[in-house]
Design a protein around this motif. Sequence first.
Motif, PDB file in Angstrom:
ATOM      1  N   GLY A   1       0.821  -1.211   0.000  1.00  0.00           N
ATOM      2  CA  GLY A   1       0.000   0.000   0.000  1.00  0.00           C
ATOM      3  C   GLY A   1       0.851   1.255   0.000  1.00  0.00           C
ATOM      4  N   VAL A   2       1.924   1.250   0.763  1.00  0.00           N
ATOM      5  CA  VAL A   2       2.784   2.437   0.840  1.00  0.00           C
ATOM      6  C   VAL A   2       3.527   2.646  -0.483  1.00  0.00           C
ATOM      7  CG1 VAL A   2       4.849   3.386   1.958  1.00  0.00           C
ATOM      8  CG2 VAL A   2       3.022   2.399   3.347  1.00  0.00           C
ATOM      9  N   MET A   3       4.027   1.549  -1.070  1.00  0.00           N
ATOM     10  CA  MET A   3       4.734   1.691  -2.343  1.00  0.00           C
ATOM     11  C   MET A   3       3.777   2.187  -3.433  1.00  0.00           C
ATOM     12  SD  MET A   3       7.872   1.104  -1.770  1.00  0.00           S
ATOM     13  CE  MET A   3       8.507   1.090  -3.439  1.00  0.00           C
ATOM     14  N   GLN A   4       2.531   1.682  -3.399  1.00  0.00           N
ATOM     15  CA  GLN A   4       1.547   2.150  -4.393  1.00  0.00           C
ATOM     16  C   GLN A   4       1.243   3.630  -4.195  1.00  0.00           C
ATOM     17  OE1 GLN A   4      -1.565  -0.677  -3.689  1.00  0.00           O
ATOM     18  NE2 GLN A   4      -0.413  -2.328  -4.661  1.00  0.00           N
ATOM     19  N   ALA A   5       1.152   4.040  -2.933  1.00  0.00           N
ATOM     20  CA  ALA A   5       0.874   5.464  -2.661  1.00  0.00           C
ATOM     21  C   ALA A   5       2.033   6.335  -3.151  1.00  0.00           C
ATOM     22  CB  ALA A   5       0.635   5.674  -1.166  1.00  0.00           C
ATOM     23  N   LEU A   6       3.274   5.888  -2.903  1.00  0.00           N
ATOM     24  CA  LEU A   6       4.427   6.664  -3.367  1.00  0.00           C
ATOM     25  C   LEU A   6       4.399   6.784  -4.889  1.00  0.00           C
ATOM     26  CD1 LEU A   6       7.288   5.236  -1.073  1.00  0.00           C
ATOM     27  CD2 LEU A   6       6.296   7.545  -0.972  1.00  0.00           C
ATOM     28  N   GLU A   7       4.093   5.667  -5.550  1.00  0.00           N
ATOM     29  CA  GLU A   7       4.050   5.680  -7.016  1.00  0.00           C
ATOM     30  C   GLU A   7       2.956   6.626  -7.518  1.00  0.00           C
ATOM     31  OE1 GLU A   7       3.675   1.875  -8.848  1.00  0.00           O
ATOM     32  OE2 GLU A   7       3.550   2.729 -10.866  1.00  0.00           O
ATOM     33  N   PHE A   8       1.772   6.514  -6.901  1.00  0.00           N
ATOM     34  CA  PHE A   8       0.648   7.366  -7.313  1.00  0.00           C
ATOM     35  C   PHE A   8       1.010   8.842  -7.145  1.00  0.00           C
ATOM     36  CE2 PHE A   8      -2.926   9.946  -5.885  1.00  0.00           C
ATOM     37  CZ  PHE A   8      -3.776   9.848  -6.984  1.00  0.00           C
ATOM     38  N   ILE A   9       1.575   9.167  -5.997  1.00  0.00           N
ATOM     39  CA  ILE A   9       1.908  10.572  -5.706  1.00  0.00           C
ATOM     40  C   ILE A   9       2.965  11.078  -6.697  1.00  0.00           C
ATOM     41  CG2 ILE A   9       2.975  12.087  -3.974  1.00  0.00           C
ATOM     42  CD1 ILE A   9       1.589  10.241  -1.848  1.00  0.00           C
ATOM     43  N   ALA A  10       3.978  10.253  -6.933  1.00  0.00           N
ATOM     44  CA  ALA A  10       5.032  10.672  -7.871  1.00  0.00           C
ATOM     45  C   ALA A  10       4.446  10.907  -9.265  1.00  0.00           C
ATOM     46  CB  ALA A  10       6.132   9.607  -7.913  1.00  0.00           C
ATOM     47  N   ARG A  11       3.715   9.932  -9.757  1.00  0.00           N
ATOM     48  CA  ARG A  11       3.177  10.035 -11.126  1.00  0.00           C
ATOM     49  C   ARG A  11       2.237  11.229 -11.256  1.00  0.00           C
ATOM     50  NH1 ARG A  11       4.433   5.634 -14.276  1.00  0.00           N
ATOM     51  NH2 ARG A  11       4.748   3.639 -13.235  1.00  0.00           N
ATOM     52  N   SER A  12       1.383  11.428 -10.238  1.00  0.00           N
ATOM     53  CA  SER A  12       0.399  12.508 -10.355  1.00  0.00           C
ATOM     54  C   SER A  12       1.047  13.882 -10.194  1.00  0.00           C
ATOM     55  CB  SER A  12      -0.736  12.312  -9.347  1.00  0.00           C
ATOM     56  OG  SER A  12      -0.215  12.291  -8.038  1.00  0.00           O
TER      57      SER A  12
ATOM     58  N   GLY B   1       4.019  14.516 -11.854  1.00  0.00           N
ATOM     59  CA  GLY B   1       4.945  14.633 -12.984  1.00  0.00           C
ATOM     60  C   GLY B   1       6.321  14.042 -12.754  1.00  0.00           C
ATOM     61  N   LEU B   2       6.458  13.203 -11.712  1.00  0.00           N
ATOM     62  CA  LEU B   2       7.762  12.571 -11.479  1.00  0.00           C
ATOM     63  C   LEU B   2       7.775  11.206 -12.162  1.00  0.00           C
ATOM     64  CD1 LEU B   2       8.003  13.433  -7.672  1.00  0.00           C
ATOM     65  CD2 LEU B   2       9.359  14.489  -9.506  1.00  0.00           C
ATOM     66  N   ASP B   3       8.890  10.875 -12.768  1.00  0.00           N
ATOM     67  CA  ASP B   3       9.025   9.590 -13.454  1.00  0.00           C
ATOM     68  C   ASP B   3       9.331   8.524 -12.391  1.00  0.00           C
ATOM     69  OD1 ASP B   3       9.729   7.386 -14.896  1.00  0.00           O
ATOM     70  OD2 ASP B   3      11.453   8.303 -15.898  1.00  0.00           O
ATOM     71  N   TRP B   4       8.290   7.791 -11.974  1.00  0.00           N
ATOM     72  CA  TRP B   4       8.436   6.901 -10.816  1.00  0.00           C
ATOM     73  C   TRP B   4       9.505   5.814 -11.008  1.00  0.00           C
ATOM     74  CZ3 TRP B   4       8.535   6.420  -5.956  1.00  0.00           C
ATOM     75  CH2 TRP B   4       8.514   5.147  -5.341  1.00  0.00           C
ATOM     76  N   PRO B   5       9.532   5.068 -12.133  1.00  0.00           N
ATOM     77  CA  PRO B   5      10.569   4.033 -12.257  1.00  0.00           C
ATOM     78  C   PRO B   5      11.980   4.602 -12.089  1.00  0.00           C
ATOM     79  CG  PRO B   5       8.923   3.753 -13.969  1.00  0.00           C
ATOM     80  CD  PRO B   5       8.621   5.056 -13.284  1.00  0.00           C
ATOM     81  N   THR B   6      12.225   5.766 -12.678  1.00  0.00           N
ATOM     82  CA  THR B   6      13.558   6.377 -12.559  1.00  0.00           C
ATOM     83  C   THR B   6      13.814   6.829 -11.131  1.00  0.00           C
ATOM     84  OG1 THR B   6      13.313   7.170 -14.824  1.00  0.00           O
ATOM     85  CG2 THR B   6      15.072   8.184 -13.512  1.00  0.00           C
ATOM     86  N   LEU B   7      12.808   7.466 -10.523  1.00  0.00           N
ATOM     87  CA  LEU B   7      12.960   7.961  -9.157  1.00  0.00           C
ATOM     88  C   LEU B   7      13.167   6.807  -8.182  1.00  0.00           C
ATOM     89  CD1 LEU B   7      12.834  10.224  -7.016  1.00  0.00           C
ATOM     90  CD2 LEU B   7      10.341  10.019  -7.056  1.00  0.00           C
ATOM     91  N   TRP B   8      12.366   5.748  -8.353  1.00  0.00           N
ATOM     92  CA  TRP B   8      12.465   4.587  -7.454  1.00  0.00           C
ATOM     93  C   TRP B   8      13.878   3.991  -7.515  1.00  0.00           C
ATOM     94  CZ3 TRP B   8       9.087  -0.462  -8.204  1.00  0.00           C
ATOM     95  CH2 TRP B   8       9.325  -1.330  -7.134  1.00  0.00           C
ATOM     96  N   GLU B   9      14.375   3.819  -8.745  1.00  0.00           N
ATOM     97  CA  GLU B   9      15.705   3.258  -8.913  1.00  0.00           C
ATOM     98  C   GLU B   9      16.772   4.155  -8.279  1.00  0.00           C
ATOM     99  OE1 GLU B   9      16.655   0.395  -9.529  1.00  0.00           O
ATOM    100  OE2 GLU B   9      18.783   0.925  -9.497  1.00  0.00           O
ATOM    101  N   GLN B  10      16.567   5.464  -8.434  1.00  0.00           N
ATOM    102  CA  GLN B  10      17.511   6.431  -7.860  1.00  0.00           C
ATOM    103  C   GLN B  10      17.479   6.375  -6.323  1.00  0.00           C
ATOM    104  OE1 GLN B  10      16.612  10.333  -9.303  1.00  0.00           O
ATOM    105  NE2 GLN B  10      18.514  11.220  -8.548  1.00  0.00           N
ATOM    106  N   LEU B  11      16.277   6.321  -5.774  1.00  0.00           N
ATOM    107  CA  LEU B  11      16.137   6.232  -4.309  1.00  0.00           C
ATOM    108  C   LEU B  11      16.838   4.981  -3.793  1.00  0.00           C
ATOM    109  CD1 LEU B  11      12.347   7.181  -3.929  1.00  0.00           C
ATOM    110  CD2 LEU B  11      14.254   8.489  -2.986  1.00  0.00           C
ATOM    111  N   ARG B  12      16.612   3.890  -4.492  1.00  0.00           N
ATOM    112  CA  ARG B  12      17.229   2.616  -4.073  1.00  0.00           C
ATOM    113  C   ARG B  12      18.745   2.679  -4.146  1.00  0.00           C
ATOM    114  NH1 ARG B  12      14.517  -2.637  -6.754  1.00  0.00           N
ATOM    115  NH2 ARG B  12      15.499  -1.755  -8.566  1.00  0.00           N
TER     116      ARG B  12
END
Length: 404
Positions: A370-381, A383-394
């Motif tokens: 649920g938290v990962m989905q919320a982060l993805e939703f917030i990023a995408r909505s 204008g943040l590119d979630w796959p790139t951001l997620w990889e960068q965060l990791r």
Amino acid sequence: MDAHIETRIDILRQHLIDPEICIRCNTCEETCPIDAITHDGVNYVVNAQVCNGCMACVPPCPTGAIDNWRNVLRSEAYSVDDQFGWDALPAQNEEVNAPVEVPAQNDEAPVASDTVRGSTVAPWSAARPYVQLYTHKAPALATVVGNFRLTDAAASSDIRHIMLDFGALPFPVLEGQSIGILPPGTSTDGRAHHARQYSIASPRDGERPGYNNISLTVKRVQREDGKGVCSNYLCDLQKGDVVTVIGPFGNTFLMPNHPDSHLLMICTGTGSAPMRAMTEYRRRRRATGETGKLMLFFGARTRGELPYFGPLMSLPKDFIDTNLAFSRMPGEAKRYVQDVMRERANDVAQLLGDGNTHVYVCGLRGMEDGVMQALEFIARSHGLDWPTLWEQLRREGRLHLETY
Ligand code: NAP
């Protein structure tokens, strides 16, 4: 060709878990991409028929118990049932070991990093942690200097703040690290109880500043099927009692030290322990003029079940942005942390877009999706590119998940 097999004389570099160090946290079993790890009521084990040595399980293991290998004749590999019966790892058979050249690491086998959602490295500015200073064979002894209830007397859950003092024994810790507690006694099969892992709830300079002590946040678990042994032991401790401790553990779920770093903390129940440690560290350093922001999402069943409710509410609003989610308040709709994150999407997105933000998630296993989905939703909505951001965060040690 399977990368971790020496083909010349059919030797297998068999992956094993050290039962003496393993704290049975289930992280390896959750992480393994091909279900090679399993457990019974006693041990976590690796099935040699399935394991391909991909190493995905190694970085997330908090104790290093997972990183054990023995060279064996393939036809004599230890079976899952053999491993279930172990109290300690078998010695390396040197007759098998000697003539074989086995790569030190499984260099040819790529780490299946996409199975690990969070970072496997610490933030760049984290202090260097000490790990495994005390083991089953040489544990530390700590004295109980406090034990008080954090939940309302009327609340159904008994969550406690337990303070342990190490006296003159060196026990250096950092926020985000954990320790293992060895409860006294044996289980019904006569074996010593396994260590149980608890996150440290106090900052590096002590629960009481300048003292060699730590605190834990422990919820009493109902005794059933052998569960609850350690939590009941801890919750019943009196001042002056002596506790056997191993650790510290953890070298990635650590806080950044640079002053303009932001902490986005998301937790449920006793998963608040590391968040309290980090918050308290930052609170004590407020006078130094650190500019980093703190944003907290904290979920519990009711207000009375939320540990540290009182102290949390008294923290200055310009120090921490606290957001509570209650799931079982009479007459109110069920709310989880991920729901409240969506309500605060603009502010969460602003933090996500800042390269100084470090995200920490701790608590129930079920909250992770649920938290990962919320982060993805917030990023995408936003204008943040979630796959790139997620990889960068990791990659940058800025996304840390610790759920059980
Ligand atoms: P809990 O009281 O059972 O639950 C806390 C809150 O989380 C409740 O409001 C619950 O709602 C909610 N929740 C349930 N499922 C959720 C989901 N899928 N997404 C978001 N929220 C959800 O929690 P707890 O017993 O304190 O458990 C905390 C967890 O933290 C344990 O698994 C523990 O192992 C882990 N942990 C503890 C420590 C420590 O040092 N003690 C450290 C790290 C992690 P409902 O139940 O009303 O649905």
